[in-house]
Design a protein around this motif. Structure first.
Motif, PDB file in Angstrom:
ATOM      1  N   MET B   1       0.854  -1.205   0.000  1.00  0.00           N
ATOM      2  CA  MET B   1       0.000   0.000   0.000  1.00  0.00           C
ATOM      3  C   MET B   1       0.879   1.240   0.000  1.00  0.00           C
ATOM      4  SD  MET B   1      -3.134   1.447   0.574  1.00  0.00           S
ATOM      5  CE  MET B   1      -3.457   3.186   0.747  1.00  0.00           C
ATOM      6  N   GLU B   2       0.811   1.986  -1.071  1.00  0.00           N
ATOM      7  CA  GLU B   2       1.590   3.217  -1.143  1.00  0.00           C
ATOM      8  C   GLU B   2       0.868   4.294  -0.323  1.00  0.00           C
ATOM      9  OE1 GLU B   2       0.649   4.888  -5.401  1.00  0.00           O
ATOM     10  OE2 GLU B   2       0.314   2.758  -5.323  1.00  0.00           O
ATOM     11  N   SER B   3       1.658   5.162   0.315  1.00  0.00           N
ATOM     12  CA  SER B   3       1.016   6.198   1.113  1.00  0.00           C
ATOM     13  C   SER B   3       0.625   7.361   0.216  1.00  0.00           C
ATOM     14  CB  SER B   3       1.970   6.653   2.215  1.00  0.00           C
ATOM     15  OG  SER B   3       3.154   7.121   1.597  1.00  0.00           O
ATOM     16  N   LYS B   4      -0.157   8.243   0.783  1.00  0.00           N
ATOM     17  CA  LYS B   4      -0.657   9.397   0.035  1.00  0.00           C
ATOM     18  C   LYS B   4       0.509  10.267  -0.417  1.00  0.00           C
ATOM     19  CE  LYS B   4      -3.662  13.138   1.382  1.00  0.00           C
ATOM     20  NZ  LYS B   4      -4.771  13.470   2.287  1.00  0.00           N
ATOM     21  N   ARG B   6       2.924  13.324  -1.266  1.00  0.00           N
ATOM     22  CA  ARG B   6       3.068  14.582  -0.534  1.00  0.00           C
ATOM     23  C   ARG B   6       2.358  15.734  -1.242  1.00  0.00           C
ATOM     24  NH1 ARG B   6       7.081  15.387   3.207  1.00  0.00           N
ATOM     25  NH2 ARG B   6       7.107  17.506   4.038  1.00  0.00           N
ATOM     26  N   ARG B 215      -6.621   7.923  -7.717  1.00  0.00           N
ATOM     27  CA  ARG B 215      -5.897   7.033  -6.793  1.00  0.00           C
ATOM     28  C   ARG B 215      -6.793   5.900  -6.342  1.00  0.00           C
ATOM     29  NH1 ARG B 215      -4.249   8.401  -1.679  1.00  0.00           N
ATOM     30  NH2 ARG B 215      -2.777   6.702  -1.466  1.00  0.00           N
TER      31      ARG B 215
END
Lengths: 243, 232
Positions: B1-4, B6, B215
């Motif tokens: 899971m990639e984070s949001k 920046r 996303r």
């Protein structure tokens, strides 16, 4: 992100078109196939016709079509009838192809995909025109309105072309979805509104004997719509039947 | 899971700040319109909502063309995201316009070219969403969605023209108005600034939501793939 495997390259026609003569041959073969099937079963035309007459009957009671109302709403009644009966025919003609596996057969045949589109569209147009040719005199007799004016017939022809051009494309889309018949009117009606507006206005103009200057814009609009949508349908049909 | 990402987080904050400023400008900075009074304040967000609604239409059509040409699933996600967002914004535009019309024209609705076209665009969006719902195969869903977005993008301007041939009463604040328009007014500089700022703000909101929705669509694709992998 992993690309999702595409299935579109599994069936590819090697050399689909071999010139104009070949194109016309396959086009007429497809039209002839539809007409021959219809001549034997008569299920499509009879359903469209009975439906069209029923719609006119319902309008008679719901609108109180007396002599005064008739002059203003005749065009509207006719076009609503054609549009509804047209949806019925479009749905049926594509559902038949799909249910009996004819569509797969057509796609496997070594013909240009656009020949399939134009073949189906012209077949649908012929059915629609037949229904109109029968409905018009019936309507004339029932309500004693003379509908046989060359201008009106031109509007009906142009309107039917636009309607069928988009309708054939969308019905081949709708038939491949889960909801099928229900979906076609929902997809089709918002897109053919320009045709319906222009056709109703043009028809009313001819019925009421309006000036040519007032009718011209509607005819032009119909022609523009027909040209644009026949061209676009020709361009995108490949993507709809691709498997 | 990639984070949001920046950038997205920054965009979120900027958008929220812009929106608060825009609301403040509409109610505090813009002067009261002399004839229509308070109800005229709907105008700033009404046009901005409609702008976002039409923007999504354009984005969906461009994404449709790009998808058919390239066959990249990315474009399908973009088209879907644009339509979903614009569906909501256009609905807000129609409702807010209705509120304004009640105060200014004395009726909730009239069959004017813009109103009718707006209603049809909203129905086209609904049809698009229903079409996609009815198809299970993701590749076919993407192709049909793209084709329908392109077709409707061509049809809707023709609808507008065909109704425009009649006379219109919708005021045209930007550009030249029709002679019969009711409820038209000239903007003072402060009004114009508020108006432009609203358009600017809503463009940011659109971009921000679009990014979030894209996303979400990509993550949904990913989970779908993982699920298929587990099933195999």
């Amino acid at each position: 992100m992993q690309p999702i495997p595409q299935t579109e390259n599994q069936v590819r026609l090697k050399e689909p078109s071999l010139g104009v003569a070949q194109f016309i041959r396959s086009l007429s073969a497809i039209i002839w196939k539809d007409l021959a099937a219809e001549l034997r079963s008569r299920e499509l035309l009879s359903a469209m016709l009975v439906f069209a007459l029923l719609v006119i009957l319902i309008f008679n009671f719901s609108l109180e079509l007396d002599a005064q109302a008739r002059s203003t709403v005749t065009a509207g009644v006719l076009w609503v009838t054609f549009a509804f009966a047209g949806t019925l025919g479009l749905n049926r003609s594509m559902a038949m192809e799909k249910d009996r596996g004819c569509l797969d057969g057509l796609l496997l045949a070594p013909v240009d995909r656009s020949a399939i589109y134009f073949g189906k569209a012209i077949g649908n147009l012929i059915f629609m025109l037949i229904v109109e040719v029968i409905v018009l005199p019936v309507y004339s007799v029932l309500y004693s309105v003379n509908l046989f004016k060359p201008g009106l017939l031109l509007v009906i022809l142009l309107g039917s072309i636009g309607y069928v051009a988009v309708g054939t494309l969308l019905s081949s889309m709708a038939v491949q979805t889960r909801t099928r018949d229900v979906l076609l009117p929902i997809l089709l009606f918002p897109l053919v509104i320009p045709v319906l507006i222009a056709a109703v206005k043009g028809s009313t103009g001819f019925l009421q004997g309006a000036q040519a200057v007032d009718i011209r814009p509607w005819i032009n609009l119909l022609i523009v719509y027909d040209v644009i949508f026949v061209a676009v349908a020709f361009m995108v049909f490949d993507y709809i039947v691709e498997e | 899971m990639e984070s949001k990402p920046r950038m997205l987080a920054i965009l979120d904050i900027v958008t929220i700040l812009l929106f608060i400023t825009a609301v403040a400008m509409v109610f505090l900075y813009a002067p009261l319109e002399a004839v229509m009074g308070q109800v005229q304040r709907v105008f700033y967000f009404h046009v901005a909502n409609a702008w976002v609604g039409m923007l999504g239409f354009l984005v969906a059509a461009i994404a449709g063309v790009a998808f058919l040409r390239k066959g990249d699933r990315k474009w399908d996600v973009v088209g879907m995201a644009a339509v979903e967002i614009s569906f909501v914004f256009f609905f807000i535009a129609i409702v807010s316009g209705s509120i304004w019309a009640r105060g200014s024209w004395g009726t909730w609705w009239t069959w004017d070219p813009r109103l009718t076209t707006a209603a049809i665009v909203e129905l086209v969006y609904a049809a698009y969403l229903m079409l996609r719902q009815g198809i299970e195969d993701p590749d076919r869903r993407a192709r049909f969605g793209a084709v329908y977005a392109i077709l409707s993008f061509i049809s809707v301007p023709l609808t507008f023209i065909s109704i425009r041939i009649f006379r219109t009463i919708h005021p045209v604040i930007i550009g030249s108005g029709a002679a019969g328009a009711e409820g038209s007014f000239d903007m003072t500089p402060k009004m114009l600034q508020t108006f432009m700022f609203s358009l600017f703000t809503f463009s940011f909101i659109f971009a921000d939501l679009l990014w979030h929705r894209i996303r979400l669509g990509q993550l949904a694709d990913k989970t779908e793939n993982l699920r298929l992998k587990v099933l195999q």
